[in-house]
Design a protein around this motif. Structure first.
Motif, PDB file in Angstrom:
ATOM      1  N   GLU A  58      56.265  35.149 -33.441  1.00 47.60           N
ATOM      2  CA  GLU A  58      55.757  35.455 -32.101  1.00 47.60           C
ATOM      3  C   GLU A  58      54.915  36.726 -32.073  1.00 47.60           C
ATOM      4  O   GLU A  58      54.107  36.911 -31.156  1.00 47.60           O
ATOM      5  CB  GLU A  58      56.934  35.617 -31.133  1.00 47.60           C
ATOM      6  N   MET A  59      55.075  37.592 -33.068  1.00 47.67           N
ATOM      7  CA  MET A  59      54.429  38.905 -33.027  1.00 47.67           C
ATOM      8  C   MET A  59      53.037  38.910 -33.645  1.00 47.67           C
ATOM      9  O   MET A  59      52.197  39.734 -33.271  1.00 47.67           O
ATOM     10  CB  MET A  59      55.302  39.942 -33.748  1.00 47.67           C
ATOM     11  N   VAL A  60      52.770  38.034 -34.597  1.00 46.39           N
ATOM     12  CA  VAL A  60      51.472  38.076 -35.282  1.00 46.39           C
ATOM     13  C   VAL A  60      50.402  37.448 -34.398  1.00 46.39           C
ATOM     14  O   VAL A  60      50.647  36.444 -33.722  1.00 46.39           O
ATOM     15  CB  VAL A  60      51.544  37.358 -36.640  1.00 46.39           C
ATOM     16  N   PRO A  61      49.203  38.012 -34.370  1.00 41.94           N
ATOM     17  CA  PRO A  61      48.153  37.506 -33.474  1.00 41.94           C
ATOM     18  C   PRO A  61      47.547  36.182 -33.911  1.00 41.94           C
ATOM     19  O   PRO A  61      47.093  35.402 -33.083  1.00 41.94           O
ATOM     20  CB  PRO A  61      47.112  38.630 -33.484  1.00 41.94           C
ATOM     21  N   ASN A  62      47.482  35.940 -35.218  1.00 42.76           N
ATOM     22  CA  ASN A  62      46.889  34.700 -35.740  1.00 42.76           C
ATOM     23  C   ASN A  62      47.809  34.150 -36.810  1.00 42.76           C
ATOM     24  O   ASN A  62      47.871  34.684 -37.923  1.00 42.76           O
ATOM     25  CB  ASN A  62      45.493  34.967 -36.306  1.00 42.76           C
ATOM     26  N   LEU A  63      48.527  33.092 -36.477  1.00 44.78           N
ATOM     27  CA  LEU A  63      49.561  32.576 -37.370  1.00 44.78           C
ATOM     28  C   LEU A  63      48.972  32.004 -38.651  1.00 44.78           C
ATOM     29  O   LEU A  63      49.543  32.181 -39.737  1.00 44.78           O
ATOM     30  CB  LEU A  63      50.393  31.518 -36.645  1.00 44.78           C
ATOM     31  N   ASP A  64      47.832  31.322 -38.567  1.00 47.45           N
ATOM     32  CA  ASP A  64      47.222  30.746 -39.766  1.00 47.45           C
ATOM     33  C   ASP A  64      46.798  31.828 -40.751  1.00 47.45           C
ATOM     34  O   ASP A  64      47.042  31.712 -41.965  1.00 47.45           O
ATOM     35  CB  ASP A  64      46.012  29.882 -39.384  1.00 47.45           C
ATOM     36  N   SER A  65      46.167  32.873 -40.249  1.00 51.00           N
ATOM     37  CA  SER A  65      45.765  33.982 -41.126  1.00 51.00           C
ATOM     38  C   SER A  65      46.984  34.670 -41.716  1.00 51.00           C
ATOM     39  O   SER A  65      46.997  35.023 -42.907  1.00 51.00           O
ATOM     40  CB  SER A  65      44.919  34.992 -40.339  1.00 51.00           C
ATOM     41  N   TYR A  66      48.005  34.864 -40.912  1.00 51.10           N
ATOM     42  CA  TYR A  66      49.239  35.504 -41.385  1.00 51.10           C
ATOM     43  C   TYR A  66      49.845  34.717 -42.540  1.00 51.10           C
ATOM     44  O   TYR A  66      50.228  35.283 -43.568  1.00 51.10           O
ATOM     45  CB  TYR A  66      50.225  35.610 -40.222  1.00 51.10           C
ATOM     46  N   ARG A  67      49.931  33.410 -42.373  1.00 46.17           N
ATOM     47  CA  ARG A  67      50.549  32.589 -43.409  1.00 46.17           C
ATOM     48  C   ARG A  67      49.744  32.599 -44.701  1.00 46.17           C
ATOM     49  O   ARG A  67      50.307  32.671 -45.791  1.00 46.17           O
ATOM     50  CB  ARG A  67      50.718  31.164 -42.888  1.00 46.17           C
ATOM     51  N   LYS A  68      48.433  32.525 -44.566  1.00 46.71           N
ATOM     52  CA  LYS A  68      47.610  32.505 -45.777  1.00 46.71           C
ATOM     53  C   LYS A  68      47.735  33.817 -46.548  1.00 46.71           C
ATOM     54  O   LYS A  68      47.899  33.827 -47.773  1.00 46.71           O
ATOM     55  CB  LYS A  68      46.147  32.246 -45.429  1.00 46.71           C
ATOM     56  N   VAL A  69      47.680  34.936 -45.837  1.00 43.50           N
ATOM     57  CA  VAL A  69      47.782  36.237 -46.496  1.00 43.50           C
ATOM     58  C   VAL A  69      49.172  36.422 -47.092  1.00 43.50           C
ATOM     59  O   VAL A  69      49.319  36.930 -48.214  1.00 43.50           O
ATOM     60  CB  VAL A  69      47.450  37.372 -45.510  1.00 43.50           C
ATOM     61  N   LEU A  70      50.210  36.012 -46.370  1.00 44.79           N
ATOM     62  CA  LEU A  70      51.567  36.170 -46.884  1.00 44.79           C
ATOM     63  C   LEU A  70      51.771  35.311 -48.132  1.00 44.79           C
ATOM     64  O   LEU A  70      52.416  35.759 -49.090  1.00 44.79           O
ATOM     65  CB  LEU A  70      52.577  35.795 -45.798  1.00 44.79           C
ATOM     66  N   ARG A  71      51.235  34.095 -48.138  1.00 40.22           N
ATOM     67  CA  ARG A  71      51.322  33.266 -49.346  1.00 40.22           C
ATOM     68  C   ARG A  71      50.649  33.961 -50.528  1.00 40.22           C
ATOM     69  O   ARG A  71      51.171  33.981 -51.643  1.00 40.22           O
ATOM     70  CB  ARG A  71      50.653  31.910 -49.103  1.00 40.22           C
ATOM     71  N   ALA A  72      49.467  34.527 -50.259  1.00 37.48           N
ATOM     72  CA  ALA A  72      48.727  35.197 -51.329  1.00 37.48           C
ATOM     73  C   ALA A  72      49.494  36.411 -51.859  1.00 37.48           C
ATOM     74  O   ALA A  72      49.578  36.628 -53.076  1.00 37.48           O
ATOM     75  CB  ALA A  72      47.349  35.621 -50.818  1.00 37.48           C
ATOM     76  N   VAL A  73      50.062  37.204 -50.962  1.00 43.23           N
ATOM     77  CA  VAL A  73      50.792  38.402 -51.379  1.00 43.23           C
ATOM     78  C   VAL A  73      52.038  38.023 -52.180  1.00 43.23           C
ATOM     79  O   VAL A  73      52.350  38.656 -53.203  1.00 43.23           O
ATOM     80  CB  VAL A  73      51.164  39.253 -50.141  1.00 43.23           C
ATOM     81  N   LYS A  74      52.743  37.008 -51.746  1.00 38.22           N
ATOM     82  CA  LYS A  74      53.935  36.584 -52.480  1.00 38.22           C
ATOM     83  C   LYS A  74      53.575  36.067 -53.872  1.00 38.22           C
ATOM     84  O   LYS A  74      54.266  36.360 -54.850  1.00 38.22           O
ATOM     85  CB  LYS A  74      54.690  35.512 -51.684  1.00 38.22           C
ATOM     86  N   GLU A  75      52.496  35.300 -53.961  1.00 39.11           N
ATOM     87  CA  GLU A  75      52.070  34.796 -55.264  1.00 39.11           C
ATOM     88  C   GLU A  75      51.665  35.941 -56.184  1.00 39.11           C
ATOM     89  O   GLU A  75      51.979  35.949 -57.374  1.00 39.11           O
ATOM     90  CB  GLU A  75      50.895  33.822 -55.085  1.00 39.11           C
ATOM     91  N   TRP A  76      50.964  36.914 -55.625  1.00 42.97           N
ATOM     92  CA  TRP A  76      50.602  38.110 -56.406  1.00 42.97           C
ATOM     93  C   TRP A  76      51.849  38.823 -56.921  1.00 42.97           C
ATOM     94  O   TRP A  76      51.917  39.209 -58.105  1.00 42.97           O
ATOM     95  CB  TRP A  76      49.775  39.040 -55.519  1.00 42.97           C
TER      96      TRP A  76
END
Length: 573
Positions: free
Chosen positions: A299-317
């Motif tokens: 509920e807190m993030v402004p753009n859920l799609d962008s949040y998910r993509k960046v979080l996936r990338a950070v976790k993979e890194w």
């Protein structure tokens, strides 16, 4: 972007349109006078005490002088290509590493097998919970409970963690919370519910840990999905029943129908709020917090799609670089989820490539132990909730010893990284700095000569164009194989062995939970510990020689040896 000039009516044809540009030249044209103004570094101004971008300064001056309507910033097509190229470059790497699976399909037949398996696990466990009835000796006379599941509150399964956030990996655990009516107890959860799990053919490797900081049951579903299940109960089952009346109990549906209902439609889950903290003990509040944090982040993030993509990338890194493991004292899923949410809230209009750059830039320069918080720290309990101490390094000495505090947004405000040590923090800081330097030194070609999938590398020496065949993707280095073993000359190897799978599982969990103490003990005035979070597993015949050249004990009653190794780099000062 879309900022309305003061005193001007808000209408579609009178609102100024500002398009952001990363650098270089563009023209700003008034829609009424068609006057053109070339922008350069000298056109920058100061607004509200902050430096204003050149194109914004010129646009603002032109808007002031226009008599009929505000200006329209005309952005060259090449600048649109820049954003697209960066986003496509990031998507290309994430797809190649398997991070961006096609999870958008609503058809169960078109979803990835792992995704369907997790939906099937959730449906299966909910069906089991629908049939679970507490024992009379603990919960009173069960005959008073209606046999019809429609006429009573039932345990409800709530997902959280990576699966709930939509960023799970193939090897991610499935985190679930069994939220139960008042007649259920934690004692029953670790007795009769554990018995049901052990008797079920689809469940294996059940390991109950009632004495953990957050009591949990760990098990495998269909021998491929690791499940962590927590327990909490509500003081008043009326709210729980009200929610359940909107959905039929899965026990009255067939397995295929229940799986299809969960996989083909967005899962509607019980919303945890402050009222559910009423009459909870500390273990109950901690159990609820995992699910509450996941629900709040969405509920807190402004753009859920962008949040998910960046979080996936950070976790993979983090996984690729060997710094992803909460148990070993690194960061885990919830920690990275909070950090990425912080960046998304700080830069709400940025696209994923820019957010990824901001993530590494911000946290490579973060002055730890300054805490990362999404909301003000909550120290006063909600009405009806028990008092629990919030994270406070001034009042509580133990909190003052935390080296990398990342605070949860739900009450009570707790440090989700209390187990991060100096060795782990050192490795995290090094990898964050390397990633930040890698992205900050990479830019696209100038807009007038942009070519698809061609990038410019800017380093210490002369700039050199790299073709597609030469790893031209600017995000490639983020997910390149770690050079950890090339950066250290000395290592400590921890080898875990057992002669059967069940013993190995329990022995491995015990040793893994103690390794943080070993790593901390290796930190002295003369040595530094550099742990690597990845375990190297293998299984071999008893007659094979082990990795050190010796012969494994042949007195074992089985013919297989299960082994796992962890490596810690050692540097001598």
């Amino acid at each position: 972007k879309g900022q309305q000039q003061q005193g001007q009516p808000e209408s579609m044809n009178q609102r100024p349109i500002f398009a952001g540009v990363a650098g270089g030249d563009c023209s700003v044209t008034s829609s009424s006078t068609m006057e053109s103004l070339e922008l350069g570094p000298s056109t920058a101004g100061v607004v509200g005490g902050r430096e204003e971008a050149p194109f914004m300064a010129a646009a603002r001056r032109l808007a002031t002088s226009a008599k009929t309507s505000p200006p329209v910033v005309v952005v060259p097509k090449a600048w649109e290509n820049e954003g697209n190229l960066l986003d496509n470059a990031l998507n290309e790497v994430l797809r190649r590493t398997g991070v961006l699976a096609n999870l958008s399909s609503t058809s169960p037949q078109q979803q990835p097998h792992d995704e369907l398996s997790r939906h099937r696990a959730v449906s299966y466990l909910q069906r089991m919970l629908d049939k679970w009835i507490p024992r009379p000796s603990v919960a009173g006379d069960t005959k008073s409970l209606p046999a019809n599941p429609w006429n009573r509150s039932r345990p409800t399964l709530i997902t959280f963690g990576s699966f709930r956030l939509g960023v799970h990996r193939m090897d991610s655990d499935l985190d679930v919370l069994a939220l139960c009516p008042p007649e259920f107890s934690r004692g029953e959860f670790f007795s009769s519910w554990v018995d049901l799990l052990k008797k079920d053919k689809s469940i294996s490797k059940v390991h109950a840990i009632p004495g953990a900081y957050t009591p949990v049951i760990k098990f495998m579903f269909e021998s491929k999905i690791h499940v962590d299940m927590l327990f909490a109960r509500v003081a008043d089952g009326a709210k729980l029943r009200s929610f359940q009346e909107t959905r039929p109990p899965l026990s009255v549906l067939g397995e295929a129908e229940a799986t299809t209902m969960n996989a083909a439609t967005p899962r509607i889950e019980y919303k945890i709020d402050d009222s559910d903290l009423k009459e909870q003990d500390e273990a109950g509040v901690r159990s609820l917090n995992g699910a509450r944090v996941s629900q709040m982040l969405l509920e807190m993030v402004p753009n859920l799609d962008s949040y998910r993509k960046v979080l996936r990338a950070v976790k993979e890194w983090a996984v690729t670089k060997g710094i992803y493991s909460n148990v070993l004292g690194f960061l885990g899923g919830v920690n990275f989820a909070i950090l990425v949410a912080y960046v998304c809230r700080e830069c709400p209009t940025d696209d994923p490539p820019a957010l990824l750059r901001h993530f590494f830039r911000i946290f490579s320069q973060w002055t730890w132990p300054e805490p990362v918080t999404l909301v003000p720290i909550e120290s006063v309990p909600p009405k009806g909730a028990p008092f629990m101490p919030a994270w406070d390094p001034v009042q509580y000495r133990r909190d003052g010893l935390h080296v990398m505090p990342i605070i949860t947004p739900a009450y009570p405000s707790m440090n989700s990284t209390y187990n991060v040590g100096l060795s782990q923090l050192r490795r995290l800081q090094v990898e964050l700095k390397r990633a930040s330097d890698s992205l900050s030194s990479t830019t696209l070609r100038p807009p007038r000569s942009i070519q698809p999938r061609t990038y410019l590398q800017v380093g210490n020496g002369p700039s050199a164009e790299r073709s597609e065949g030469e790893s031209s993707n600017p995000f490639e280095s983020l997910f390149a194989k770690s050079d950890f073993f090339a950066r250290h000359a000395n290592f400590l190897q921890v080898k875990i062995q057992a002669s059967n799978e069940q013993d190995f599982l329990e022995w491995h969990r015990l040793i893994e939970s103690r390794l943080r103490l070993l790593i901390a003990a290796l930190e002295t005035q003369d040595t530094q510990a550099w742990p690597y979070s990845h375990f190297f597993n293998r299984t071999y015949d008893v007659n094979d020689r082990d990795s050190s050249g010796g012969v494994v004990d042949q007195g074992s009653p089985t013919s297989r040896i299960y082994e796992s190794s962890l490596f810690i780099g050692i540097r001598f000062c």
